[in-house]
Scaffold this active site. Structure first.
Site, PDB file in Angstrom:
ATOM      1  N   ARG A 244      -0.576  -2.345  -6.176  1.00 14.51           N
ATOM      2  CA  ARG A 244      -1.493  -1.879  -5.118  1.00 14.51           C
ATOM      3  C   ARG A 244      -2.783  -1.356  -5.762  1.00 14.51           C
ATOM      4  O   ARG A 244      -3.064  -0.159  -5.748  1.00 14.51           O
ATOM      5  CB  ARG A 244      -0.829  -0.796  -4.263  1.00 14.51           C
ATOM      6  CG  ARG A 244       0.547  -1.118  -3.731  1.00 14.51           C
ATOM      7  CD  ARG A 244       0.633  -2.366  -2.891  1.00 14.51           C
ATOM      8  NE  ARG A 244       0.076  -2.317  -1.570  1.00 14.51           N
ATOM      9  CZ  ARG A 244       0.690  -1.899  -0.480  1.00 14.51           C
ATOM     10  NH1 ARG A 244       1.920  -1.448  -0.562  1.00 14.51           N
ATOM     11  NH2 ARG A 244       0.120  -1.934   0.698  1.00 14.51           N
TER      12      ARG A 244
ATOM     13  N   TYR B 212       3.216   3.353  -4.410  1.00 11.04           N
ATOM     14  CA  TYR B 212       4.319   3.433  -3.457  1.00 11.04           C
ATOM     15  C   TYR B 212       4.937   4.827  -3.446  1.00 11.04           C
ATOM     16  O   TYR B 212       4.771   5.609  -4.386  1.00 11.04           O
ATOM     17  CB  TYR B 212       5.417   2.431  -3.827  1.00 11.04           C
ATOM     18  CG  TYR B 212       4.987   1.008  -3.643  1.00 11.04           C
ATOM     19  CD1 TYR B 212       4.971   0.439  -2.382  1.00 11.04           C
ATOM     20  CD2 TYR B 212       4.583   0.245  -4.718  1.00 11.04           C
ATOM     21  CE1 TYR B 212       4.564  -0.862  -2.206  1.00 11.04           C
ATOM     22  CE2 TYR B 212       4.175  -1.058  -4.553  1.00 11.04           C
ATOM     23  CZ  TYR B 212       4.173  -1.613  -3.295  1.00 11.04           C
ATOM     24  OH  TYR B 212       3.767  -2.890  -3.119  1.00 11.04           O
TER      25      TYR B 212
ATOM     26  N   GLN C  46      -6.543  -5.808  -3.378  1.00 13.49           N
ATOM     27  CA  GLN C  46      -6.660  -5.576  -1.933  1.00 13.49           C
ATOM     28  C   GLN C  46      -6.895  -6.851  -1.127  1.00 13.49           C
ATOM     29  O   GLN C  46      -6.343  -7.013  -0.044  1.00 13.49           O
ATOM     30  CB  GLN C  46      -7.775  -4.569  -1.654  1.00 13.49           C
ATOM     31  CG  GLN C  46      -7.218  -3.161  -1.609  1.00 13.49           C
ATOM     32  CD  GLN C  46      -8.282  -2.102  -1.484  1.00 13.49           C
ATOM     33  OE1 GLN C  46      -9.466  -2.407  -1.349  1.00 13.49           O
ATOM     34  NE2 GLN C  46      -7.875  -0.856  -1.543  1.00 13.49           N
TER      35      GLN C  46
ATOM     36  N   ASP D  17      -3.608  -8.517  -0.494  1.00 13.66           N
ATOM     37  CA  ASP D  17      -2.494  -7.608  -0.204  1.00 13.66           C
ATOM     38  C   ASP D  17      -1.900  -7.915   1.174  1.00 13.66           C
ATOM     39  O   ASP D  17      -2.361  -7.416   2.199  1.00 13.66           O
ATOM     40  CB  ASP D  17      -3.022  -6.168  -0.286  1.00 13.66           C
ATOM     41  CG  ASP D  17      -1.914  -5.148  -0.285  1.00 13.66           C
ATOM     42  OD1 ASP D  17      -0.922  -5.350   0.452  1.00 13.66           O
ATOM     43  OD2 ASP D  17      -2.011  -4.165  -1.027  1.00 13.66           O
TER      44      ASP D  17
ATOM     45  N   SER E   8      -0.663  -4.995   3.357  1.00 14.31           N
ATOM     46  CA  SER E   8      -1.706  -4.273   4.099  1.00 14.31           C
ATOM     47  C   SER E   8      -2.162  -5.050   5.325  1.00 14.31           C
ATOM     48  O   SER E   8      -2.272  -4.490   6.413  1.00 14.31           O
ATOM     49  CB  SER E   8      -2.932  -4.031   3.220  1.00 14.31           C
ATOM     50  OG  SER E   8      -2.612  -3.163   2.186  1.00 14.31           O
TER      51      SER E   8
HETATM   52  P1  NAD Z   1       4.697   1.988   2.890  1.00 15.94           P
HETATM   53  O1  NAD Z   1       4.815   1.048   4.025  1.00 15.94           O
HETATM   54  O2  NAD Z   1       5.416   1.678   1.612  1.00 15.94           O
HETATM   55  O3  NAD Z   1       5.112   3.471   3.359  1.00 15.94           O
HETATM   56  C1  NAD Z   1       4.465   4.072   4.453  1.00 15.94           C
HETATM   57  C2  NAD Z   1       4.111   5.509   4.156  1.00 15.94           C
HETATM   58  O4  NAD Z   1       5.295   6.296   4.240  1.00 15.94           O
HETATM   59  C3  NAD Z   1       3.521   5.781   2.774  1.00 15.94           C
HETATM   60  O5  NAD Z   1       2.257   6.401   2.938  1.00 15.94           O
HETATM   61  C4  NAD Z   1       4.529   6.722   2.128  1.00 15.94           C
HETATM   62  O6  NAD Z   1       3.912   7.702   1.294  1.00 15.94           O
HETATM   63  C5  NAD Z   1       5.170   7.369   3.334  1.00 15.94           C
HETATM   64  N1  NAD Z   1       6.472   7.958   3.062  1.00 15.94           N
HETATM   65  C6  NAD Z   1       7.479   7.502   2.279  1.00 15.94           C
HETATM   66  N2  NAD Z   1       8.516   8.353   2.277  1.00 15.94           N
HETATM   67  C7  NAD Z   1       8.174   9.359   3.128  1.00 15.94           C
HETATM   68  C8  NAD Z   1       8.838  10.540   3.586  1.00 15.94           C
HETATM   69  N3  NAD Z   1      10.048  10.874   3.149  1.00 15.94           N
HETATM   70  N4  NAD Z   1       8.185  11.342   4.463  1.00 15.94           N
HETATM   71  C9  NAD Z   1       6.920  11.043   4.912  1.00 15.94           C
HETATM   72  N5  NAD Z   1       6.261   9.949   4.502  1.00 15.94           N
HETATM   73  C10 NAD Z   1       6.870   9.127   3.636  1.00 15.94           C
HETATM   74  O7  NAD Z   1       3.155   2.240   2.581  1.00 15.94           O
HETATM   75  P2  NAD Z   1       1.969   1.230   2.442  1.00 15.94           P
HETATM   76  O8  NAD Z   1       1.202   1.168   3.683  1.00 15.94           O
HETATM   77  O9  NAD Z   1       2.483  -0.057   1.905  1.00 15.94           O
HETATM   78  O10 NAD Z   1       1.096   1.971   1.343  1.00 15.94           O
HETATM   79  C11 NAD Z   1       1.713   2.414   0.157  1.00 15.94           C
HETATM   80  C12 NAD Z   1       0.674   2.871  -0.822  1.00 15.94           C
HETATM   81  O11 NAD Z   1      -0.127   1.800  -1.311  1.00 15.94           O
HETATM   82  C13 NAD Z   1      -0.331   3.875  -0.308  1.00 15.94           C
HETATM   83  O12 NAD Z   1      -0.606   4.751  -1.381  1.00 15.94           O
HETATM   84  C14 NAD Z   1      -1.548   3.079  -0.021  1.00 15.94           C
HETATM   85  O13 NAD Z   1      -2.739   3.846  -0.044  1.00 15.94           O
HETATM   86  C15 NAD Z   1      -1.496   2.134  -1.172  1.00 15.94           C
HETATM   87  N6  NAD Z   1      -2.186   0.895  -0.877  1.00 15.94           N
HETATM   88  C16 NAD Z   1      -2.977   0.338  -1.845  1.00 15.94           C
HETATM   89  C17 NAD Z   1      -3.586  -0.877  -1.610  1.00 15.94           C
HETATM   90  C18 NAD Z   1      -4.394  -1.526  -2.641  1.00 15.94           C
HETATM   91  O14 NAD Z   1      -5.167  -0.861  -3.294  1.00 15.94           O
HETATM   92  N7  NAD Z   1      -4.243  -2.842  -2.854  1.00 15.94           N
HETATM   93  C19 NAD Z   1      -3.433  -1.521  -0.397  1.00 15.94           C
HETATM   94  C20 NAD Z   1      -2.623  -0.915   0.561  1.00 15.94           C
HETATM   95  C21 NAD Z   1      -1.992   0.285   0.299  1.00 15.94           C
END
Ligand code: NAD
Length: 377
Positions: free
Chosen positions: A121, A227, A126, A129, A132
């Protein structure tokens, strides 16, 4: 000439891995594109539209004997995988951490398998991704689905016939889906509270006009490639107490909390649901990996204590055209990493994105996370 094959997705899947616009750009670059007949039908793309883009409509066995790169979203069936052309590259979203034994079996074939849900990530990733682009749709649709099922208004109204207070929404997990849910719920006039274990999202949540509820002492996830990680027992207890307070007041809860390769954490317990108001609605987007409530069942709606609990990890499928459009763009951006300017396949495993997304190559599992899970079995 390089040949890309596009398969029709199995079962209830509504999306297609390549839309006509992106297919046309490949054809323009002297890449042959073969599409299984009607592969785009559920995403509202006809065979004629693809033909207009220079794509050849073919049957599955023709595709499997000719393709260099095979595009899919879901893992194809057993027979298709057995008949893949030796040396071919297959790209999709195969959730390898949940299917390690299957990955090991596939690695024995002479194929290269990329799963785009395993991309790191990072900023550079991005544009490709897929998690996302699809989660964005799911977060938006989760709020609309809740608005339909919820037996009251979302926005506040002050009318001659009386006042209606705004609906209170609780969002658990502020990743891509959660943040889009916050934005959509705010546009519809809800008052929104948000929990996440990553304090880094606090500012984003606040900038969307929602309140971030802090629970101190979450495990540091900064080394987990973006993650979430599993939390300590003590943190979980304190988090549960705070969530219970907010759940009792909420009209709608949207849960999105997932941990790659693990069962989703239970954040809404039976006891919390017993204390919720009748008519409240929970949309659980983590249903695929077990869900965030004690009652969630994927693809099912359950009513417990007057609370409607909808488990759906595939809400992006309700916007198949936009979901396919974004998926296709992600694919195009990923293919730029593995097709050189002469239109030839060039797998550069020095590139962290190519390496990160590759699961199997030359008869072996090459992905460290998948290999680690196989060792642990
Ligand atoms: P995800 O679908 O894996 O999880 C959803 C959210 O649930 C996450 O924010 C996680 O922190 C939260 N979570 C997990 N356990 C939890 C708990 N016990 N209580 C409350 N919240 C909890 O998340 P995602 O949308 O795939 O994103 C994951 C990460 O990747 C984030 O840090 C996001 O900013 C990052 N991201 C980076 C890129 C990139 O740069 N390519 C793109 C998308 C997301």
């Amino acid at each position: 000439m390089l040949t890309i094959g596009v398969l029709k997705e199995p079962g209830k899947e509504t999306r297609v891995s390549l839309n006509p616009d992106i297919a046309a750009s490949f054809v323009k670059n002297n890449i042959k594109v073969l599409l299984e007949a009607d592969a785009g039908a559920k995403a509202f793309h006809s065979n004629q539209q693809y033909e207009g883009a220079g794509v050849q409509i073919a049957n599955r066995s023709e595709i499997l004997t000719q393709n260099d790169i095979l595009l899919s979203i879901n893992l194809p069936d057993h027979e298709t995988l057995n008949n893949l052309k030796p040396g071919s590259v297959i790209i999709g979203v195969f959730q390898p951490l949940f299917h390690v034994a299957k990955m090991e079996e596939l690695a024995k074939k002479d194929i290269t398998l990329f799963s785009l849900d395993m991309l790191p990530r990072t900023t550079r990733a991005q544009a490709m991704d897929v998690l996302s682009s699809q989660a964005n749709i799911a977060g938006y649709k989760a709020v609309l689905l809740a608005a339909n099922v919820f037996p009251r208004y979302f926005p506040m109204f002050m009318t001659a016939a009386g006042s209606i207070p705004p609906a209170k929404m609780l969002i658990l997990g502020a990743g891509v889906a959660g943040l889009q849910a916050v934005a959509t719920a705010r546009r519809l006039g809800c008052v929104v509270d948000v929990f996440d274990t990553r304090p880094a999202v606090k500012e984003e949540v606040m900038s969307l006009g929602a309140k971030f509820v802090e629970v101190e002492g979450a495990a540091d996830a900064s080394k987990a490639g973006g993650y979430a990680v599993e939390q300590s027992e003590d943190f979980q207890q304190r988090q549960k107490a705070k969530i219970a307070e907010h759940a009792a007041k909420a009209d709608v809860i949207i849960t999105t909390a997932q941990i790659p390769g693990r069962k989703a954490p239970i954040l809404i317990t039976k006891e919390m649901i017993a204390n919720m108001k009748a008519g409240s609605v929970i949309i659980d987007l983590a249903a695929f990996s077990g869900g965030n409530t004690d009652f969630t069942k994927d693809n099912e709606t359950i009513v417990e204590n007057g609370v409607t609990i909808i488990g759906d990890s595939a809400l992006y499928a309700t916007a198949p055209s936009d979901a396919s459009k974004m998926y296709s763009k992600n694919i195009q951006n990923f293919l730029k990493l593995i097709i050189d300017k002469d239109g030839q396949l060039n797998l550069n495993f020095e590139d962290d994105l190519v390496k990160g997304a590759c699961i199997a190559h030359e008869g072996k599992i090459v992905n460290e996370r998948v290999a680690g899970m196989l060792q642990a079995v």
